[in-house]
Design a protein around this motif. Structure first.
Motif, PDB file in Angstrom:
ATOM      1  N   ILE B 177       0.867  -1.177   0.000  1.00 14.40           N
ATOM      2  CA  ILE B 177       0.000   0.000   0.000  1.00 14.40           C
ATOM      3  C   ILE B 177       0.906   1.230   0.000  1.00 14.40           C
ATOM      4  N   GLY B 178       0.731   2.064  -0.991  1.00 17.75           N
ATOM      5  CA  GLY B 178       1.585   3.245  -1.073  1.00 17.75           C
ATOM      6  C   GLY B 178       0.759   4.467  -1.451  1.00 17.75           C
ATOM      7  N   PRO B 179       1.391   5.618  -1.412  1.00 20.82           N
ATOM      8  CA  PRO B 179       0.658   6.858  -1.690  1.00 20.82           C
ATOM      9  C   PRO B 179       0.345   7.025  -3.178  1.00 20.82           C
ATOM     10  N   VAL B 180      -0.714   7.790  -3.442  1.00 20.11           N
ATOM     11  CA  VAL B 180      -1.009   8.199  -4.814  1.00 20.11           C
ATOM     12  C   VAL B 180      -0.322   9.543  -5.017  1.00 20.11           C
ATOM     13  N   PRO B 181       0.595   9.638  -5.950  1.00 22.73           N
ATOM     14  CA  PRO B 181       1.340  10.887  -6.099  1.00 22.73           C
ATOM     15  C   PRO B 181       0.402  12.074  -6.333  1.00 22.73           C
ATOM     16  N   GLY B 182       0.657  13.139  -5.613  1.00 18.85           N
ATOM     17  CA  GLY B 182      -0.104  14.356  -5.826  1.00 18.85           C
ATOM     18  C   GLY B 182      -1.392  14.464  -5.041  1.00 18.85           C
ATOM     19  N   VAL B 183      -1.838  13.378  -4.400  1.00 17.02           N
ATOM     20  CA  VAL B 183      -3.062  13.481  -3.600  1.00 17.02           C
ATOM     21  C   VAL B 183      -2.668  13.457  -2.124  1.00 17.02           C
ATOM     22  N   GLU B 184      -3.112  14.502  -1.416  1.00 11.59           N
ATOM     23  CA  GLU B 184      -2.652  14.616  -0.040  1.00 11.59           C
ATOM     24  C   GLU B 184      -3.588  13.911   0.944  1.00 11.59           C
ATOM     25  N   CYS B 185      -3.006  13.222   1.892  1.00 15.13           N
ATOM     26  CA  CYS B 185      -3.761  12.543   2.959  1.00 15.13           C
ATOM     27  C   CYS B 185      -4.352  13.600   3.884  1.00 15.13           C
ATOM     28  N   ILE B 186      -5.628  13.388   4.311  1.00 13.97           N
ATOM     29  CA  ILE B 186      -6.226  14.355   5.235  1.00 13.97           C
ATOM     30  C   ILE B 186      -6.222  13.836   6.664  1.00 13.97           C
ATOM     31  N   SER B 187      -5.534  12.732   6.910  1.00 12.68           N
ATOM     32  CA  SER B 187      -5.399  12.163   8.259  1.00 12.68           C
ATOM     33  C   SER B 187      -6.739  11.901   8.945  1.00 12.68           C
ATOM     34  N   CYS B 188      -7.703  11.430   8.183  1.00 14.47           N
ATOM     35  CA  CYS B 188      -9.008  11.195   8.803  1.00 14.47           C
ATOM     36  C   CYS B 188      -9.027   9.902   9.595  1.00 14.47           C
ATOM     37  N   GLY B 189      -8.099   8.986   9.263  1.00 16.40           N
ATOM     38  CA  GLY B 189      -8.043   7.724   9.999  1.00 16.40           C
ATOM     39  C   GLY B 189      -9.056   6.700   9.537  1.00 16.40           C
ATOM     40  N   GLU B 190      -9.707   6.945   8.422  1.00 10.96           N
ATOM     41  CA  GLU B 190     -10.680   5.978   7.911  1.00 10.96           C
ATOM     42  C   GLU B 190      -9.995   4.636   7.610  1.00 10.96           C
ATOM     43  N   CYS B 191      -8.798   4.723   7.017  1.00  8.33           N
ATOM     44  CA  CYS B 191      -8.050   3.502   6.690  1.00  8.33           C
ATOM     45  C   CYS B 191      -7.722   2.718   7.958  1.00  8.33           C
ATOM     46  N   LEU B 192      -7.377   3.454   8.992  1.00  7.16           N
ATOM     47  CA  LEU B 192      -7.020   2.864  10.279  1.00  7.16           C
ATOM     48  C   LEU B 192      -8.192   2.081  10.866  1.00  7.16           C
ATOM     49  N   SER B 193      -9.396   2.672  10.744  1.00  6.24           N
ATOM     50  CA  SER B 193     -10.539   2.043  11.396  1.00  6.24           C
ATOM     51  C   SER B 193     -11.001   0.791  10.669  1.00  6.24           C
ATOM     52  N   VAL B 194     -10.689   0.659   9.394  1.00  4.71           N
ATOM     53  CA  VAL B 194     -11.168  -0.523   8.677  1.00  4.71           C
ATOM     54  C   VAL B 194     -10.101  -1.610   8.549  1.00  4.71           C
ATOM     55  N   CYS B 195      -8.871  -1.306   8.923  1.00  2.00           N
ATOM     56  CA  CYS B 195      -7.805  -2.297   8.773  1.00  2.00           C
ATOM     57  C   CYS B 195      -8.102  -3.529   9.645  1.00  2.00           C
ATOM     58  N   PRO B 196      -8.157  -4.717   9.043  1.00  2.00           N
ATOM     59  CA  PRO B 196      -8.490  -5.909   9.839  1.00  2.00           C
ATOM     60  C   PRO B 196      -7.318  -6.424  10.657  1.00  2.00           C
ATOM     61  N   VAL B 197      -6.117  -5.999  10.321  1.00  2.00           N
ATOM     62  CA  VAL B 197      -4.926  -6.445  11.056  1.00  2.00           C
ATOM     63  C   VAL B 197      -4.231  -5.226  11.660  1.00  2.00           C
ATOM     64  N   GLY B 198      -3.025  -5.398  12.090  1.00  2.00           N
ATOM     65  CA  GLY B 198      -2.330  -4.283  12.731  1.00  2.00           C
ATOM     66  C   GLY B 198      -1.405  -3.538  11.794  1.00  2.00           C
ATOM     67  N   ALA B 199      -1.759  -3.482  10.501  1.00  2.00           N
ATOM     68  CA  ALA B 199      -0.864  -2.843   9.536  1.00  2.00           C
ATOM     69  C   ALA B 199      -0.918  -1.331   9.619  1.00  2.00           C
ATOM     70  N   LEU B 200      -1.992  -0.804  10.186  1.00  2.00           N
ATOM     71  CA  LEU B 200      -2.096   0.633  10.394  1.00  2.00           C
ATOM     72  C   LEU B 200      -2.423   0.842  11.862  1.00  2.00           C
ATOM     73  N   THR B 201      -1.595   1.600  12.541  1.00  2.00           N
ATOM     74  CA  THR B 201      -1.859   1.798  13.965  1.00  2.00           C
ATOM     75  C   THR B 201      -1.865   3.273  14.314  1.00  2.00           C
ATOM     76  N   ASP B 202      -2.511   3.528  15.434  1.00  2.00           N
ATOM     77  CA  ASP B 202      -2.724   4.873  15.940  1.00  2.00           C
ATOM     78  C   ASP B 202      -1.472   5.290  16.705  1.00  2.00           C
ATOM     79  N   SER B 203      -0.871   6.428  16.353  1.00  2.00           N
ATOM     80  CA  SER B 203       0.347   6.803  17.087  1.00  2.00           C
ATOM     81  C   SER B 203       0.170   8.076  17.894  1.00  2.00           C
TER      82      SER B 203
END
Lengths: 392, 347
Positions: B177-203
């Motif tokens: 999983i990598g970034p899409v060039p030119g599109v900025e992340c808004i840090s909403c955490g939507e990806c974090l909340s749907v991740c079924p494993v621990g690949a995205l964690t809250d820091s």
């Protein structure tokens, strides 16, 4: 002639010969016991209720703390009960079963030795304690080699054993098997024909076969009264039916015969240990049931599947099928039974223990009514009670 | 409406419903990993394979529409073995992280591996490098080696948030999983909340807690009037995280914005005002509510008496509930007696 009044005396809970925190309220007419009511609960920890808040695996440690002189047998009875509930009795590896028998019998000898030393001490024969504790220490050392703990091993696990026994254990056990019979001869030399010992124990605390059965008394106390009842024979578990051993019994059912029965039981136990050592098969000591038993620890460090299995079992525990089960074993003191009710969750809905000591103690009054105060000590000693189990 | 038979249970479902939805209707659980109700099904994880009578090969239940008269089997030894194989392949390069992973204990992968009794790794490969995360935000940490590439985060970012700042880059074994060039992340955490494993964690908070340690208190977000539902993870009286685990709960269905998900640190702040302050001799001092409210009431009364009710104005807040806003305007109109009342959201 002046009027006399019965006297109420508390024996315990701090009395050294009540084996823990037992309080017996004695009603005395001079030196003669009119009534004797055991008051229990000083050591009550709510073990059975506490177990309902633990997973099946965690609840194991509570069983150690009932009859702490026979902790391994407590573990064994509990694990057999859970295994029966789960229906995995047939999957326990042979080596685990034979080791269980071996350890349980050593634990039985250790329990009887503790009883012998303290019982004799109570009645005034101090020397025996040092002899008995010498051999008990050897056993405890051996158990420590295997389990890592001296008193509360929690070593028998659901599905087998926590680990295999190290080679040094087998060496020590072999030597001990050779040595013990002559040691038991020594104890007998000190007591069996000792005039004082026989005066203090013969004809004391008699309870008949019928009364024993009415009180549901089990263990050496029942056998001393002449009932040939040993769960290892009549309701075998762990393959006890394949071992060659006798069930020693008495005829009168007094304190002296309970002593003889226990000494004879030690000799029988050592025979069982010897047979177990002879037939010790190779192989694993833990069943491989992925949803119930933990994987071998070495694999947890390198295999993610095993790590997950370990993590899930240790953090959440397994779910047992709905239902109830009763399983009992012959503990050092008698029939130790576990009644478990499962509601399908990972914790027992009900965890009930059928303790031998609690039930055996109920006949105390029957045994000492009309006897002298000093006999109370002899009788309590001969019952071999452990308050950790009575109060739970 | 069409009729479908699932494991012998007949159910009636609307045309266009998938086999998985039909099974849910019948009360039969089909194991899933990449599926999430609010996202479009892509059938990538293959956990939901089922047998359909007349089909030569098993099909994925989450993205196959149910047909009229279809007869489906959801559980058989063959299917279980297929699911096990899928899990074995997912575990091929999974790190031995469970003891330190934030997700341990509430991880879909863990649950499935335990359920299907996958114990021994049958396949082996080179371990995946735990290198620098491919995309980062100050609040989210990525662990590429824990990722199972289910694509939930990618779909959530695109379909739920309409941002689309992440994608699956490269292909085959090397995809990540990598970034899409030119599109900025808004840090909403939507990806974090749907991740079924621990690949995205809250820091955000350094303290972490297992699911059975922290208390999860359901509450309503206080930032605006939408009323998003969230859970405060409380450990020893301190908020350590915000989670959303109930994706069926209105109005936000498990989604939050950056403020709701990550903007809670003030709750634990030592400088936070917890008691009313009243200025005495030019200095603010702690007071009781009775004292403070009494003072406000007295002052308002004085102003009203001296200058008339229209000398007072009220500005309400979007961070209050509807009921509170209603009471506020009622208070201004009926108690103070002025129509000078407004609201910050009426821009």
């Amino acid at each position: 002639m002046s009027e006399t009044k019965n006297m109420i005396v508390n024996m315990g809970p701090q009395h050294p010969a009540t084996h823990g925190v037992l309080r017996v309220v004695l009603e005395l007419d001079g030196e003669t016991v009119v009534r004797a009511i055991p008051h229990l609960g000083h050591l009550h920890r709510g073990l059975e209720k506490l177990a309902e808040t633990k997973t099946y695996h965690q609840a194991l440690t509570l069983t150690d703390r009932m009859d702490y002189t026979g902790a391994l047998i407590n573990n064994l009875g509990y694990c057999l009960a859970v295994e029966k509930l789960l229906g995995i009795e047939d999957q326990i590896p042979e080596r685990a079963t034979v080791l269980r028998v071996c350890l349980a019998e050593l634990q039985r000898i250790a329990g009887h030795l503790l009883w012998l030393g303290t019982h004799a001490l109570d009645i005034g024969a101090m020397t025996v304690l040092f002899y008995a504790f010498r051999e008990r220490e050897t056993i405890i050392d051996m158990l420590e080699d295997v389990t890592g703990a001296r008193l509360t091993p929690s070593f028998v696990r659901i599905g087998g054993l926590a680990a295999d026994a190290p080679p040094v254990f087998f060496e020590k056990a072999r030597a001990f098997v050779k040595e013990l019979p002559s040691r038991v001869d020594e104890y007998e030399l000190l007591l069996t024909k000792n005039k004082i010992w026989r005066n203090r124990t013969e004809g004391i605390g008699i309870i008949s076969q019928e009364e024993c059965i009415q009180y549901s008394i089990t263990g050496p106390v029942l056998r001393a009264a002449g009932v040939k009842w040993d769960l290892r024979k009549v309701q075998p578990y762990c393959g006890y039916e394949t071992y060659d051993f006798e069930v020693p019994t008495g005829t009168v059912g007094d304190v002296y015969e309970r002593y003889l029965v226990r000494l004879a039981e030690m000799r029988q136990s050592i025979r069982i240990v010897e047979q177990a050592l002879d037939r010790m098969p190779d192989g694993p000591v833990m069943a491989d049931v992925p949803e119930i038993t933990p994987p071998p620890k070495e694999t947890v460090y390198e295999d993610i599947g095993c790590l997950i299995r370990h993590f899930k079992l240790m953090s959440g525990g397994f779910k047992a099928p709905e239902g109830d089960v009763y399983m009992s074993v012959e503990a050092t003191k008698g029939e130790l039974g576990y009644y478990l009710v499962s509601d399908g969750s990972e914790k027992p809905y009900r965890f009930r223990v059928r303790p031998p000591c609690f039930i055996n103690l109920q006949a105390l009054e029957e045994m000492i009514k009309g006897r002298m105060v000093a006999d109370v000590i002899a009788v309590i000693g001969s019952l071999d009670i452990v308050l950790g189990e009575i109060d739970r | 409406m069409i009729n479908v038979t699932i494991d012998g249970v007949r159910v009636e479902v609307p045309k266009g419903a998938t086999i998985l939805e039909a099974a849910q209707e019948a009360g039969i659980r089909i194991p899933t990993l990449c599926y999430l109700k609010k996202l479009s099904p892509i059938g990538s994880c293959r956990m939901c394979v089922v047998e359909v009578e007349g089909c030569t090969k098993p099909v994925t239940a989450c993205d196959t529409p149910a047909g009229d008269g279809m007869v489906v089997t959801t559980d058989s030894e063959e299917l279980r073995e297929m699911r096990r194989d899928v899990l074995r392949l997912l575990l091929v390069r999974h790190p031995l992280d469970c003891p330190v992973c934030d997700k341990g204990g509430e991880c879909d992968l863990q649950d499935l591996v335990y359920e299907f009794g996958v114990t021994a790794e049958s396949y082996r490969t080179e371990p995946f490098e735990r290198d620098v995360p491919r995309y980062v935000s100050p609040f989210i940490r990525q662990w590429p080696d824990r990722c199972v590439l289910c694509g939930r985060c990618v779909r959530a970012c695109k379909e739920v948030k309409g941002v689309g700042c992440i994608q699956i880059v490269d292909n085959g074994f090397y995809s990540y999983i990598g970034p899409v060039p030119g599109v900025e992340c808004i840090s909403c955490g939507e990806c974090l909340s749907v991740c079924p494993v621990g690949a995205l964690t809250d820091s955000v908070h350094p303290t972490k807690a297992r699911i059975w340690q922290a208390e999860r208190v359901p509450t309503t977000c206080g930032y605006c009037g939408v009323g998003c539902q969230l859970e405060l993870n409380v450990l020893n009286g301190e908020v350590i995280r915000v989670t959303t685990t109930d994706f069926d709960r209105a109005p936000n269905f498990g989604s939050l914005c950056v403020k709701g998900r990550f903007g809670w640190e003030f709750v634990n702040h030592p400088d936070r005002l917890e008691k009313p302050l009243v200025r005495k001799d030019g200095e603010l001092k702690e007071a009781t509510w009775d004292e403070a409210l009494g003072l406000v009431a007295r002052k308002l009364q004085e102003i009203k008496d001296e200058h008339g009710a229209d000398a007072v104005g009220g500005l309400s807040s979007a961070r209050c509930t509807n009921e509170e806003n209603y009471l506020f305007q009622k208070f201004m109109r009926a108690v103070i007696g002025t129509n000078n009342v407004d609201h910050c959201a009426r821009l």
